[in-house]
Scaffold this active site. Structure first.
Site, PDB file in Angstrom:
ATOM      1  N   GLU A 135       0.816  -1.207   0.000  1.00 39.53           N
ATOM      2  CA  GLU A 135       0.000   0.000   0.000  1.00 39.53           C
ATOM      3  C   GLU A 135       0.861   1.274   0.000  1.00 39.53           C
ATOM      4  O   GLU A 135       1.752   1.435   0.831  1.00 39.53           O
ATOM      5  CB  GLU A 135      -0.940  -0.025   1.213  1.00 39.53           C
ATOM      6  CG  GLU A 135      -1.849   1.184   1.354  1.00 39.53           C
ATOM      7  CD  GLU A 135      -2.727   1.438   0.145  1.00 39.53           C
ATOM      8  OE1 GLU A 135      -3.349   0.488  -0.363  1.00 39.53           O
ATOM      9  OE2 GLU A 135      -2.772   2.602  -0.312  1.00 39.53           O
ATOM     10  N   THR A 184      -5.799   1.701  -5.586  1.00 43.00           N
ATOM     11  CA  THR A 184      -5.479   0.278  -5.429  1.00 43.00           C
ATOM     12  C   THR A 184      -6.215  -0.570  -6.479  1.00 43.00           C
ATOM     13  O   THR A 184      -5.640  -1.483  -7.069  1.00 43.00           O
ATOM     14  CB  THR A 184      -5.902  -0.256  -4.044  1.00 43.00           C
ATOM     15  OG1 THR A 184      -5.411   0.616  -3.051  1.00 43.00           O
ATOM     16  CG2 THR A 184      -5.343  -1.648  -3.807  1.00 43.00           C
ATOM     17  N   HIS A 214      -1.537   3.361   4.696  1.00 38.03           N
ATOM     18  CA  HIS A 214      -2.524   4.099   3.907  1.00 38.03           C
ATOM     19  C   HIS A 214      -2.739   5.462   4.538  1.00 38.03           C
ATOM     20  O   HIS A 214      -2.741   5.591   5.747  1.00 38.03           O
ATOM     21  CB  HIS A 214      -3.844   3.318   3.878  1.00 38.03           C
ATOM     22  CG  HIS A 214      -4.815   3.827   2.850  1.00 38.03           C
ATOM     23  ND1 HIS A 214      -5.461   5.036   2.983  1.00 38.03           N
ATOM     24  CD2 HIS A 214      -5.226   3.289   1.686  1.00 38.03           C
ATOM     25  CE1 HIS A 214      -6.225   5.222   1.932  1.00 38.03           C
ATOM     26  NE2 HIS A 214      -6.113   4.186   1.121  1.00 38.03           N
ATOM     27  N   ASP A 271       1.487  -0.073  -4.879  1.00 28.37           N
ATOM     28  CA  ASP A 271       0.280   0.026  -5.722  1.00 28.37           C
ATOM     29  C   ASP A 271       0.130   1.396  -6.379  1.00 28.37           C
ATOM     30  O   ASP A 271      -0.330   1.515  -7.498  1.00 28.37           O
ATOM     31  CB  ASP A 271      -0.989  -0.386  -4.946  1.00 28.37           C
ATOM     32  CG  ASP A 271      -1.301   0.491  -3.733  1.00 28.37           C
ATOM     33  OD1 ASP A 271      -0.437   1.306  -3.336  1.00 28.37           O
ATOM     34  OD2 ASP A 271      -2.393   0.344  -3.174  1.00 28.37           O
ATOM     35  N   HIS A 272       0.549   2.454  -5.676  1.00 26.75           N
ATOM     36  CA  HIS A 272       0.436   3.818  -6.213  1.00 26.75           C
ATOM     37  C   HIS A 272       1.164   4.748  -5.250  1.00 26.75           C
ATOM     38  O   HIS A 272       1.668   4.293  -4.226  1.00 26.75           O
ATOM     39  CB  HIS A 272      -1.029   4.247  -6.366  1.00 26.75           C
ATOM     40  CG  HIS A 272      -1.849   3.983  -5.126  1.00 26.75           C
ATOM     41  ND1 HIS A 272      -1.756   4.748  -3.996  1.00 26.75           N
ATOM     42  CD2 HIS A 272      -2.723   2.984  -4.832  1.00 26.75           C
ATOM     43  CE1 HIS A 272      -2.550   4.265  -3.061  1.00 26.75           C
ATOM     44  NE2 HIS A 272      -3.150   3.177  -3.533  1.00 26.75           N
TER      45      HIS A 272
END
Ligand code: GP9
Ligand code: MN
Length: 622
Positions: A254, A298, A413, A472-473
């Site tokens: 994450e 995600t 996150h 993921d990003h």
């Protein structure tokens, strides 16, 4: 006895209040929605009102009392049926109804058999408002001066309705930014804009998708297929099949960006375990690798690695196109004897995963229901990564082999909250709380991954698996450029913002021994072909836009969903072309051919998704 004189629009007012309260009571008795604070409770309470004001308000345009009453009665019946259906559906699926679910044939069996079993006698209470309204219509005499509605009063009424809607949306946006543009979760939508508005929104999204799909007839495929074939990169025979028959474990890290790898924060190593992996002989570490996600975050990263296609420009393809046919990596693995799953300790409807995973051919979703979240095991968005990994390895032991699974972590996150006891390093000291905390949650995630590797070794699954891990990003948005500039000790330009989209990617093959750092420019679209080829599965016939990074023909070129791009020589961002060596803006002509190519590629990807073109290639569908 003196007759009571009722004001002119009594029935209308009674209807609005009755349906409003019936709906709210329905919310709190039938759906298990998590309410975190008073404001959320207030939003939940007020959210049916705007829709009810509008829909019942249309009665004001009707001339005869009889017609008006029939209309009001019908509206109350329909809204009650909507709430009742959602409640029954929820008992079985713990989710709200969305149109594709009604049209997905695979759901029908489940649906019809469960509806009967899930109706309760007290469901009649969903119709309380209908009964009240029927009584009101019966006993309240029609206002004499009947009915030419004064348009000024009507206007005022709709201004009030619009204001209520605006206040509702404003409060929701404050609670959950980008709620509508990102449309994360049905539960969040219902909680914030209400069931009725949610269904309208769902209808809008689904009909837009439907219209685009209806216009496609498959003839578009030839052109797209030609483009894809021309860019196909033949696998390197030395790498093809090196992990044949092994389990494949994807770990979605994450919000992990590459700048923390092999880096320090005020003297503290941020990712000691991942740093070790970058020098591990069984690991390929890709240090010039980009995420390619858009607003779907995600879910976009999942979509990209499954399909090697781009997500949507705005909105999440997981929501808009969950009815499409795909040739996902999971489907391909399934055809090759793999048991396929995803493990993620969150609500299954988040990002519409429960529906989309069916379209992606994923056999099993281990969602939050598969985990036991003990005391102190949750923080921020949900289950902490360490217990998540621990329990996931236990679940893996029960999977038929070979299996493929994707574990989606959550602790790192935004807003990067962590319990005191999990803080291994202190926060950073910039003006951005977000960045300051980010280093700590990244450090925690690194620890979790280390424990995961140990658990996997102890489980006996390690030697026969490969582990593919990727960020993921981004985690730190451009809003924190100032703090990021302080950390990296430079002023952050649009050029740097592109480079900051690098995320780490690791392919760990136990016992392999020839791993190294690979600086080939590559991105998330390349995961699918790269991994399938390592497993000895050909992708030559597949409609994918990425390429095997190990292939000598792999082209060093990365396109972002928003049109920014990276080549070996240039970065193009915000209408400027930058020299990759100096970071200085250069002659924009130099980027032109790449911009054309990116436009074509994104256009073809959109064509495939909007037209649902893969249904024309899917043999089972014919
Ligand atoms: C939610 C998790 C986070 O289940 O995947 O989603 P994100 O906000 O990062 O897209
Ligand atoms: Mn994410």
């Amino acid at each position: 006895m003196k007759r009571v004189t009722w004001p002119k629009h009594s029935v209308l007012v009674i209807a609005i209040i009755a349906t409003w309260l019936t709906t709210y009571i329905g919310y709190i008795t039938s759906f298990n929605m998590k309410i975190d604070n008073m404001m959320q409770e207030f939003i939940l309470f007020m959210n049916p009102l705007s829709f009810l004001l509008f829909i019942y308000g249309l009665a004001l345009f009707m001339k005869s009392t009889k017609r008006r009453n029939i209309y009001i009665f019908s509206v109350s019946l329909i809204t009650s049926i909507i709430m009742f259906s959602n409640a029954v559906f929820y008992r079985f699926f713990s989710d709200f109804i969305t149109l594709p679910v009604l049209f997905q044939t695979s759901n029908f069996g489940d649906l019809s058999s469960s509806i009967g079993a899930n109706i309760r006698p007290w469901d009649i209470l969903f119709f309380t408002d209908v009964i009240i309204i029927a009584l009101a219509i019966k006993f309240i005499p029609a206002a004499e001066s009947s009915v030419s509605q004064r348009s000024i009063g009507r206007k005022l009424y709709f201004v009030v309705a619009a204001t209520v809607l605006m206040v509702n949306l404003g409060l929701s946006e404050a609670q959950r930014p980008q709620l509508l543009t990102r449309s994360f979760d049905r539960e969040l939508l219902v909680k914030n804009i209400g069931t009725y508005n949610y269904h309208i929104y769902d209808l809008f999204i689904q009909s837009k998708t439907h219209a685009q799909r209806a216009l496609a007839d498959g003839s578009e495929l030839t052109e797209v297929a030609n483009y894809i074939n021309a860019n196909y990169a033949e696998p390197d025979p030395k790498m093809f099949g090196v992990a044949e028959g092994r389990n494949v474990i994807f770990v979605s890290l994450e919000s992990l960006q590459n700048f923390v790898i092999n880096n320090e924060m005020n003297g503290h190593e941020i990712t000691p375990f991942l740093n070790e992996l970058t020098n591990d002989p069984d690991t390929f570490y890709f240090d010039n690798f980009y995420h390619q996600t858009g607003l779907g975050k995600t879910s976009d990263s999942e979509f990209i690695m499954e399909n090697s296609l781009y997500g949507r420009n705005g909105g999440a393809v997981f929501f808009t196109n969950s009815g499409n046919t795909f040739n996902s990596m999971s489907e391909r693995l399934g055809e090759n004897g793999y048991f396929t799953s995803v493990m993620h300790a969150n609500n299954k409807s988040f990002w519409n995963r429960d529906i989309m995973y069916q379209a992606l051919g994923i056999e099993k979703f281990y969602d939050v229901e598969s985990y036991e979240i003990g005391e102190g095991q949750a923080v921020n968005w949900g289950m902490k990564d360490i217990p998540f990994f621990e329990q996931s390895v236990e679940l893996m032991k029960t999977m038929p082999q070979p299996f493929s699974t994707r574990m989606i972590t959550l602790t790192n996150h935004h807003p990067f909250d962590l319990d005191e006891e999990d803080m291994i390093i202190p926060p950073y000291d910039s003006n951005s709380k977000t960045l300051n905390k980010y280093f700590q949650t990244v450090r925690y995630m690194d620890e979790a991954v280390k424990i995961f590797f140990e658990d996997l070794k102890n489980s006996g699954l390690y030697d026969n698996s490969i582990i593919v891990m990727y960020g993921d990003h981004y985690g730190i948005s451009e809003n924190h450029n100032k703090a990021m500039g302080m950390y990296l000790d430079k002023e952050i330009t649009p050029f740097d913002n592109v480079e900051l989209q690098k995320v780490p990617m690791f392919i760990h093959i136990p016992g392999y021994g020839k791993g190294k750092t690979i600086d080939e420019l590559s991105g998330q679209l390349d995961i699918r072909p790269t991994v399938l080829h390592l497993l000895g599965i050909s992708t030559k016939e597949d409609m994918q836009m990425g390429a095997d990074i190990f292939s000598p023909d792999h082209e060093p070129f990365v396109i972002f969903r928003d049109g920014r791009l990276v080549t070996e020589d240039y970065i193009y961002a915000h209408e400027a072309c930058y020299d990759i060596e100096t970071g200085e803006a250069t002659d924009s002509q130099a980027c032109e051919p790449y911009i054309d190519r990116a436009t074509t590629e994104l256009g073809y990807s959109d064509l495939i998704i909007n037209g649902d073109l893969l249904r024309f290639t899917d043999k089972e569908e014919e």
